[in-house]
Design a protein around this motif. Structure first.
Motif, PDB file in Angstrom:
ATOM      1  N   LEU A 271      45.085  43.903  43.392  1.00 12.69           N
ATOM      2  CA  LEU A 271      44.520  42.549  43.458  1.00 12.69           C
ATOM      3  C   LEU A 271      43.812  42.318  44.786  1.00 12.69           C
ATOM      4  N   GLY A 272      44.423  42.805  45.879  1.00 13.45           N
ATOM      5  CA  GLY A 272      43.806  42.661  47.189  1.00 13.45           C
ATOM      6  C   GLY A 272      42.477  43.385  47.287  1.00 13.45           C
ATOM      7  N   ILE A 273      42.426  44.601  46.744  1.00 14.13           N
ATOM      8  CA  ILE A 273      41.178  45.373  46.775  1.00 14.13           C
ATOM      9  C   ILE A 273      40.098  44.678  45.960  1.00 14.13           C
ATOM     10  N   ILE A 274      40.481  44.163  44.782  1.00 13.07           N
ATOM     11  CA  ILE A 274      39.518  43.455  43.939  1.00 13.07           C
ATOM     12  C   ILE A 274      38.966  42.234  44.672  1.00 13.07           C
ATOM     13  N   LEU A 275      39.834  41.487  45.344  1.00 16.65           N
ATOM     14  CA  LEU A 275      39.378  40.300  46.074  1.00 16.65           C
ATOM     15  C   LEU A 275      38.464  40.675  47.241  1.00 16.65           C
ATOM     16  N   ILE A 276      38.782  41.758  47.933  1.00 16.40           N
ATOM     17  CA  ILE A 276      37.940  42.184  49.055  1.00 16.40           C
ATOM     18  C   ILE A 276      36.555  42.584  48.555  1.00 16.40           C
TER      19      ILE A 276
ATOM     20  N   ILE B  88      37.847  37.635  50.998  1.00 18.78           N
ATOM     21  CA  ILE B  88      38.195  38.759  51.876  1.00 18.78           C
ATOM     22  C   ILE B  88      39.498  38.478  52.615  1.00 18.78           C
ATOM     23  N   VAL B  89      39.658  37.274  53.133  1.00 15.00           N
ATOM     24  CA  VAL B  89      40.884  36.931  53.867  1.00 15.00           C
ATOM     25  C   VAL B  89      42.097  37.005  52.945  1.00 15.00           C
ATOM     26  N   VAL B  90      41.995  36.429  51.747  1.00 14.96           N
ATOM     27  CA  VAL B  90      43.118  36.464  50.804  1.00 14.96           C
ATOM     28  C   VAL B  90      43.403  37.906  50.384  1.00 14.96           C
ATOM     29  N   GLY B  91      42.366  38.696  50.167  1.00 15.40           N
ATOM     30  CA  GLY B  91      42.559  40.097  49.816  1.00 15.40           C
ATOM     31  C   GLY B  91      43.258  40.877  50.913  1.00 15.40           C
ATOM     32  N   LEU B  92      42.913  40.612  52.155  1.00 10.21           N
ATOM     33  CA  LEU B  92      43.567  41.292  53.272  1.00 10.21           C
ATOM     34  C   LEU B  92      45.029  40.879  53.402  1.00 10.21           C
ATOM     35  N   ILE B  93      45.327  39.628  53.104  1.00  8.13           N
ATOM     36  CA  ILE B  93      46.708  39.159  53.178  1.00  8.13           C
ATOM     37  C   ILE B  93      47.545  39.796  52.067  1.00  8.13           C
ATOM     38  N   LEU B  94      46.980  39.909  50.867  1.00  7.83           N
ATOM     39  CA  LEU B  94      47.728  40.442  49.726  1.00  7.83           C
ATOM     40  C   LEU B  94      47.917  41.951  49.805  1.00  7.83           C
ATOM     41  N   ALA B  95      46.946  42.668  50.316  1.00  4.89           N
ATOM     42  CA  ALA B  95      47.024  44.129  50.344  1.00  4.89           C
ATOM     43  C   ALA B  95      48.083  44.566  51.370  1.00  4.89           C
ATOM     44  N   PRO B  96      49.029  45.398  50.957  1.00  5.14           N
ATOM     45  CA  PRO B  96      50.032  45.898  51.907  1.00  5.14           C
ATOM     46  C   PRO B  96      49.369  46.649  53.061  1.00  5.14           C
ATOM     47  N   GLY B  97      49.846  46.405  54.259  1.00  6.03           N
ATOM     48  CA  GLY B  97      49.266  47.042  55.432  1.00  6.03           C
ATOM     49  C   GLY B  97      47.936  46.423  55.808  1.00  6.03           C
TER      50      GLY B  97
END
Length: 43
Positions: A5-10, A29-38
């Motif tokens: 999901l994070g990658i898709i949002l980014i 991009i901000v939400v994707g970075l928050i969701l993606a582990p690491g």
């Protein structure tokens, strides 16, 4: 699951920025970075 999901949002955010949708692109991009582990916060 959150990584995907994070990658898709980014990716969607980058595409939004390229189309001139600055606010949507930055938020995605901000939400994707928050969701993606690491990501941004290192979760």
């Amino acid at each position: 699951m959150l990584l995907i999901l994070g990658i898709i949002l980014i990716v969607a955010g980058v595409l939004g920025l390229l189309r001139g949708q600055m606010l949507w692109g930055i938020v995605a991009i901000v939400v994707g970075l928050i969701l993606a582990p690491g990501g941004y916060f290192g979760f």
